[in-house]
Motif scaffolding. Sequence first.
Motif, PDB file in Angstrom:
ATOM      1  N   LEU A  35       8.766   4.706  -6.277  1.00  0.00           N
ATOM      2  CA  LEU A  35       7.840   5.575  -5.556  1.00  0.00           C
ATOM      3  C   LEU A  35       7.391   4.833  -4.309  1.00  0.00           C
ATOM      4  CD1 LEU A  35       5.809   7.971  -5.166  1.00  0.00           C
ATOM      5  CD2 LEU A  35       4.160   6.546  -6.412  1.00  0.00           C
ATOM      6  N   ILE A  36       7.620   5.413  -3.139  1.00  0.00           N
ATOM      7  CA  ILE A  36       7.088   4.871  -1.887  1.00  0.00           C
ATOM      8  C   ILE A  36       5.819   5.650  -1.575  1.00  0.00           C
ATOM      9  CG2 ILE A  36       7.507   4.426   0.553  1.00  0.00           C
ATOM     10  CD1 ILE A  36      10.511   4.445  -0.070  1.00  0.00           C
ATOM     11  N   HIS A  37       4.693   4.973  -1.701  1.00  0.00           N
ATOM     12  CA  HIS A  37       3.380   5.614  -1.547  1.00  0.00           C
ATOM     13  C   HIS A  37       2.787   5.175  -0.216  1.00  0.00           C
ATOM     14  CE1 HIS A  37      -0.020   7.820  -2.870  1.00  0.00           C
ATOM     15  NE2 HIS A  37      -0.759   6.821  -3.314  1.00  0.00           N
ATOM     16  N   LEU A  93       6.017   1.076  -4.508  1.00  0.00           N
ATOM     17  CA  LEU A  93       5.869   0.369  -3.241  1.00  0.00           C
ATOM     18  C   LEU A  93       4.751   1.021  -2.443  1.00  0.00           C
ATOM     19  CD1 LEU A  93       6.835  -1.690  -1.090  1.00  0.00           C
ATOM     20  CD2 LEU A  93       8.343   0.123  -0.220  1.00  0.00           C
ATOM     21  N   ALA A  94       3.722   0.248  -2.135  1.00  0.00           N
ATOM     22  CA  ALA A  94       2.596   0.723  -1.332  1.00  0.00           C
ATOM     23  C   ALA A  94       2.808   0.283   0.110  1.00  0.00           C
ATOM     24  CB  ALA A  94       1.284   0.158  -1.868  1.00  0.00           C
ATOM     25  N   VAL A  95       2.804   1.240   1.034  1.00  0.00           N
ATOM     26  CA  VAL A  95       2.963   0.936   2.455  1.00  0.00           C
ATOM     27  C   VAL A  95       1.708   1.420   3.170  1.00  0.00           C
ATOM     28  CG1 VAL A  95       4.409   1.172   4.499  1.00  0.00           C
ATOM     29  CG2 VAL A  95       5.451   1.285   2.222  1.00  0.00           C
ATOM     30  N   ILE A 101      -2.885   0.849  -1.233  1.00  0.00           N
ATOM     31  CA  ILE A 101      -2.588  -0.122  -2.292  1.00  0.00           C
ATOM     32  C   ILE A 101      -3.425   0.165  -3.533  1.00  0.00           C
ATOM     33  CG2 ILE A 101      -2.548  -2.569  -2.900  1.00  0.00           C
ATOM     34  CD1 ILE A 101      -2.194  -3.168   0.114  1.00  0.00           C
ATOM     35  N   ASP A 102      -4.705   0.491  -3.346  1.00  0.00           N
ATOM     36  CA  ASP A 102      -5.556   0.809  -4.497  1.00  0.00           C
ATOM     37  C   ASP A 102      -5.066   2.058  -5.218  1.00  0.00           C
ATOM     38  OD1 ASP A 102      -7.066  -1.365  -3.838  1.00  0.00           O
ATOM     39  OD2 ASP A 102      -8.882  -0.262  -3.327  1.00  0.00           O
ATOM     40  N   SER A 103      -4.695   3.079  -4.456  1.00  0.00           N
ATOM     41  CA  SER A 103      -4.155   4.293  -5.057  1.00  0.00           C
ATOM     42  C   SER A 103      -2.889   3.981  -5.847  1.00  0.00           C
ATOM     43  CB  SER A 103      -3.863   5.324  -3.958  1.00  0.00           C
ATOM     44  OG  SER A 103      -3.386   6.536  -4.490  1.00  0.00           O
ATOM     45  N   SER A 104      -2.040   3.124  -5.297  1.00  0.00           N
ATOM     46  CA  SER A 104      -0.794   2.742  -5.976  1.00  0.00           C
ATOM     47  C   SER A 104      -1.072   2.021  -7.287  1.00  0.00           C
ATOM     48  CB  SER A 104       0.042   1.843  -5.060  1.00  0.00           C
ATOM     49  OG  SER A 104       0.429   2.534  -3.889  1.00  0.00           O
ATOM     50  N   THR A 135       3.830  -4.441  -1.988  1.00  0.00           N
ATOM     51  CA  THR A 135       3.082  -3.889  -0.864  1.00  0.00           C
ATOM     52  C   THR A 135       3.667  -4.323   0.475  1.00  0.00           C
ATOM     53  OG1 THR A 135       1.419  -5.604  -0.322  1.00  0.00           O
ATOM     54  CG2 THR A 135       1.033  -4.291  -2.308  1.00  0.00           C
ATOM     55  N   ILE A 136       3.553  -3.430   1.448  1.00  0.00           N
ATOM     56  CA  ILE A 136       3.755  -3.749   2.862  1.00  0.00           C
ATOM     57  C   ILE A 136       2.424  -3.452   3.534  1.00  0.00           C
ATOM     58  CG2 ILE A 136       4.987  -3.215   4.990  1.00  0.00           C
ATOM     59  CD1 ILE A 136       7.338  -2.258   3.278  1.00  0.00           C
ATOM     60  N   VAL A 137       1.784  -4.472   4.075  1.00  0.00           N
ATOM     61  CA  VAL A 137       0.413  -4.351   4.566  1.00  0.00           C
ATOM     62  C   VAL A 137       0.417  -3.946   6.039  1.00  0.00           C
ATOM     63  CG1 VAL A 137      -1.791  -5.537   4.853  1.00  0.00           C
ATOM     64  CG2 VAL A 137      -0.294  -6.128   2.932  1.00  0.00           C
TER      65      VAL A 137
END
Length: 398
Positions: A35-37, A93-95, A101-104, A135-137
């Motif tokens: 999942l890309i979020h 993956l949180a982008v 990131i918190d939602s992920s 994560t990708i910040v």
Amino acid sequence: MKDFSCYSPVELVMEKHAQRRVGEYIKKYGGHKVLIHHDDAIHITGIYEEVLQSVRAAGLDFIEAGGVVPNPKLSLVNDIIEICRNEQIDFILAVGGGSVIDSSKAIAMGCVNNQKVEDIIFHEKPVKGALPIGTIVTLAGTASEISGCCVITRDSDLKKRDFSDSCLYPKFSLLNPLLTKTLSPYQTACGIADTLSHYLEQYFTVDQCSDMTDCLLEAGMKNIMRYGRKTIQEPDNYNNRSEVMWSATMAQHPIMETGRQADWSSHFISYDLTVFYHLPHGAALAVVLPAWMKYVLPQAEARFARLGKAIFPISDNTPSRQAAEMCIENLEAFFHDIGLKTKLSELNIENDKFHEMAVRSVDQPAFVTAKPGVLGEFVPLNAEDVEKIYHLAYDSSK
């Protein structure tokens, strides 16, 4: 010094264009269907196609889900959990920034637990694990990329709640300072204020026999203020942005809270300013922190004096009370320097909700405070205290 165990399993990678290698990192940590979020910023930063290309090149299947807003909502989390279960997602993956990131993290918990996410976060039901996260910040400030914590907002009553568990640590976090160049000066300043607040909240402790940790925190504060100012003045300077991003991430490294119990009162006091008035978290903290410091000054004079002499140009010979007051003045001046307000009245916020907000702010789970209805340990606060802090934040001259 308090006994402690320091655990940080996150692989941190800082490099230009780090997002182009995200596929190999997902495979490294066992991901197959991802999942890309993300939020809408993934298109503003221009990395959308780069992320998809890397994931495809690694031979990974994926779906994507956007829609994240500041103060990530429980309703969106629940909707995406159902999608992930149906699609048999095994990696998230949180982008984005902290909200994504918190939602992920909340989604990752919901995918593997029989308990509802609301029951885990808001009612402290046991959690048995979570899907792996990477994560990708794209915004430096929250440091969710290195922590085992998430903050979720319940739609029905706009209640924000923290939840922490070791299963929520990301497997990896990719830090590319270039991605933060798309942020406005105001967004950048809010991230800087959030970062500084993380160092400060851990510095404010009753456990004052941990000088090593104090020195780490003082160094972090000096660095974020130095390079925060420089980044606002020279927004295209890569090194400045690198220092800000690394300072932001390190502010929540577990080593920064070793040997002590941190306070975090200002964070909880600021929460309802973000949900009721839609202030960015950093902007709310720039108002709350100085007001909180002024209110607790009689009990915290020695600590504030040490802080001021350590991070601001205040002479060691300055009397304690004067040094403490100068510390608060210098902190407010820093927030002004980077373009933030330090009074609620300057932000056109009315004072009609302060009592309600104060009552809500002290309603925290047991892991946050040892006593029901009391916030913080450095200087314990009840709802009446918090309401006075809101009024002080509204207009400190009264």
